[in-house]
Every structure is written in C-alpha cells, then in structure tokens.
Design an enzyme around this catalytic site. Structure first.
Site, PDB file in Angstrom:
ATOM      1  N   SER A 105       3.253  -2.536  10.364  1.00  0.00           N
ATOM      2  CA  SER A 105       4.702  -2.570  10.584  1.00  0.00           C
ATOM      3  C   SER A 105       5.349  -3.893  10.169  1.00  0.00           C
ATOM      4  CB  SER A 105       5.036  -2.216  12.036  1.00  0.00           C
ATOM      5  OG  SER A 105       4.601  -0.890  12.313  1.00  0.00           O
ATOM      6  N   LYS A 108       0.062   4.269  -0.323  1.00  0.00           N
ATOM      7  CA  LYS A 108      -0.589   5.449   0.275  1.00  0.00           C
ATOM      8  C   LYS A 108      -0.389   6.682  -0.599  1.00  0.00           C
ATOM      9  CE  LYS A 108      -0.215   3.147   4.667  1.00  0.00           C
ATOM     10  NZ  LYS A 108      -0.123   3.179   6.106  1.00  0.00           N
ATOM     11  N   GLU A 128      -6.782   4.227   7.739  1.00  0.00           N
ATOM     12  CA  GLU A 128      -6.695   5.682   7.500  1.00  0.00           C
ATOM     13  C   GLU A 128      -7.978   6.215   6.887  1.00  0.00           C
ATOM     14  OE1 GLU A 128      -2.974   5.218   5.515  1.00  0.00           O
ATOM     15  OE2 GLU A 128      -2.153   4.596   7.444  1.00  0.00           O
ATOM     16  N   GLY A 178       2.189   1.898  10.805  1.00  0.00           N
ATOM     17  CA  GLY A 178       3.111   3.021  10.654  1.00  0.00           C
ATOM     18  C   GLY A 178       3.806   3.417  11.942  1.00  0.00           C
ATOM     19  N   ASN A 207       0.872  -1.177   0.000  1.00  0.00           N
ATOM     20  CA  ASN A 207       0.000   0.000   0.000  1.00  0.00           C
ATOM     21  C   ASN A 207       0.911   1.230   0.000  1.00  0.00           C
ATOM     22  OD1 ASN A 207      -1.774   2.064   0.529  1.00  0.00           O
ATOM     23  ND2 ASN A 207      -2.409   1.310   2.542  1.00  0.00           N
ATOM     24  N   GLU A 229      -5.536  -5.420  10.479  1.00  0.00           N
ATOM     25  CA  GLU A 229      -4.486  -4.434  10.741  1.00  0.00           C
ATOM     26  C   GLU A 229      -4.811  -3.679  12.027  1.00  0.00           C
ATOM     27  OE1 GLU A 229      -2.422  -3.030   6.910  1.00  0.00           O
ATOM     28  OE2 GLU A 229      -4.389  -2.105   6.889  1.00  0.00           O
ATOM     29  N   HIS A 271      -9.634   0.681   4.916  1.00  0.00           N
ATOM     30  CA  HIS A 271      -8.308   0.861   5.513  1.00  0.00           C
ATOM     31  C   HIS A 271      -8.413   1.787   6.725  1.00  0.00           C
ATOM     32  CE1 HIS A 271      -4.226   2.235   6.200  1.00  0.00           C
ATOM     33  NE2 HIS A 271      -3.863   1.073   5.686  1.00  0.00           N
TER      34      HIS A 271
HETATM   35  P1  PGA Z   1       2.683   0.020   7.748  1.00  0.00           P
HETATM   36  O1  PGA Z   1       1.235   0.252   7.082  1.00  0.00           O
HETATM   37  O2  PGA Z   1       3.238  -1.231   7.113  1.00  0.00           O
HETATM   38  O3  PGA Z   1       3.470   1.242   7.391  1.00  0.00           O
HETATM   39  O4  PGA Z   1       2.462  -0.149   9.202  1.00  0.00           O
HETATM   40  C1  PGA Z   1       0.362  -0.824   6.894  1.00  0.00           C
HETATM   41  C2  PGA Z   1      -0.900  -0.344   6.213  1.00  0.00           C
HETATM   42  O5  PGA Z   1      -1.294   0.808   6.412  1.00  0.00           O
HETATM   43  O6  PGA Z   1      -1.547  -1.109   5.477  1.00  0.00           O
END
Ligand code: PGA
Length: 251
Positions: A215, A11, A99, A176, A9, A170, A97
C-alpha cells in the site's frame, strides 16, 4: 552511492496496448529522474516484448519479470525461462512475492531455487518476504522473516552482491489492502532484515537494498523512503497509473 530502487509490480493487469501507453507516459514523466534513483517496472509476460524497449529509452529504467521457472528450457508447460525473458531486454525478476506464496502455493524451497537460478542466469533478483497477519499476531515476525531469508538465499551465499540482489519486505496484511505498515513497524522489520542479511552475507549484507512494499502511495512514499534501512519501494496498485507511480518515484 546506494541508489533507491523504485519498483512497480503491474501484476495481472493491463492489455499490451495499455502497458505500452503507461510505459511511454512513465518514461516521459520521469524525464528528470534523479541520479540517486533507479526505476523497475514488472509487467505481465505478454507485454514484456513491447514494454522493454520503451523503458530502455530512459537511463536508470529497467524491466523485470514477476516470476519465471528455474530451468534453462524444457518440458514445463505454461512456464517461462530466464533466458527467454532476458532475450527481450528483461534484466530483473521478483521471487517469492506474497501472491506466489499464498495464492499459487509456492514454498520456500522453490523460491530459493528461483533466486539461485535467476542470479546464475544473469537476472538481478528481488526476493520478497513478509509475514501474514496471523503470524504477526502470534509474535512470529522475526522467525518468519529469518526462515524466508535463509531459505531464499541458501543457494546464493557466495554469489549474491549488492548489485544482483535486493530484498523486498512486504507484510502480507498490507498488500493491496490500503493498510500501510507504520514507520515503527517498518523500521523494526527492516532493521531485522538488515541484521539477518549481514549475518548471512557478511561482505555484501550492509549494501544490499531492502525495499518496502504494501500500500505504498504518492502520499506516504516520501516518509517511507526516508526511514533507516529503506532503500526503495515495491508498488502494486499505485503503480498502474504512470502519474501516481511517477509521483512515488520522485517523492
Ligand atoms: P500494493 O501491492 O502496493 O497494491 O499493496 C504491493 C505488492 O504486491 O508488491
């Protein structure tokens, strides 16, 4: 055979040129992609047109959308329709997701409509779910995951299959942050997701892939993908560089 789904992803990162360069490098690094893995890259809309044909050069590599609006077309300023994306070679999409839920304010009901509309339109959908740290501390993990699964899948109970649907667990607190859920936390959450999927979708639930996200890095990917009920990963930060994402894909 259930293939692992290794998803990136990107983003809101990268210019078109950077996306093209990363996709090219990734395809070449994945020259020997094992038979048991599929790779999905979800770039920003602006580079879908350029990145799709690059990924299409490699069998087992696909492009996905991070989001879309659940309508065929119309007066939806700033939005993008599944058909527009599929016309560029996009085959998959995320819905729900963290976010989108927590930064953009998307509610369960809209996410459920996206899963249903996307699936009907012919996209393979990945429903993302996960609890916040507060919900975890309050002991509400199962309640939250059950609610997100029930509402997310409400419109596809008779149409979802192991081919057109995956779920990504997740935990919001692990996205993140560098804080990865431990094996026991992942095992428990994925077992619960599996049980809920099998009860909602008795025919397909056992085969639907459940990805872990939060992560994931080259040094923890091998352990994570070998856990029970983990059928792939969804990777943000560590997917931005072709080198580090290819190490995860091949872990
Ligand atoms: P990350 O993000 O690997 O940076 O923790 C995962 C995601 O948002 O799908």
């Amino acid at each position: 055979m259930k293939k692992l789904l290794m998803a990136a992803n990107w983003k809101m990162y990268k210019s078109v040129e950077e996306g093209v360069a990363t996709a090219r490098e990734l395809v070449s690094l994945l020259d020997k992609l094992p038979e048991d893995r599929e790779v999905l890259v979800c770039p920003s809309f602006i580079m879908m047109h350029s990145v799709c044909p690059i990924l299409a050069q490699k069998a087992g590599c696909y492009a996905g959308a991070q989001n879309f609006y659940p309508a065929a077309q119309g007066a939806f300023t700033g939005e993008v329709a599944p058909e527009q994306l599929m016309g560029l070679g996009c085959t998959h999409a995320l819905a729900g997701h963290s976010e989108r839920r927590h930064v953009l304010g998307e509610m369960d009901e809209l996410i459920g409509r996206k899963v249903a509309f996307g699936l009907d339109a012919g996209l393979k959908m990945i429903l993302c779910i996960g609890e916040t740290i507060v919900e975890r501390r309050l002991g509400q993990i199962e309640e939250v995951l059950a609610r997100q699964l029930e509402s997310g899948l409400a419109g596809v109970l008779s149409t979802a299959t192991a081919q057109n649907l995956a779920v990504a667990y997740e935990p919001v607190w692990a996205i993140g942050t560098g804080e990865v859920a431990g094996p026991d936390e992942i095992l428990a959450a994925h077992a619960f997701v599996r049980a809920t999927l099998t009860s909602l979708l008795p025919k397909e639930g056992a085969q639907i892939r459940i990805l872990y996200g939060g992560s994931v890095k080259p040094d923890n990917a091998a352990t994570i993908i070998r856990l029970d009920n983990v059928d792939g990963v969804l990777v943000g930060g560590a997917s931005l560089k072709a080198d580090s994402f290819s190490q995860i894909v091949l872990a």
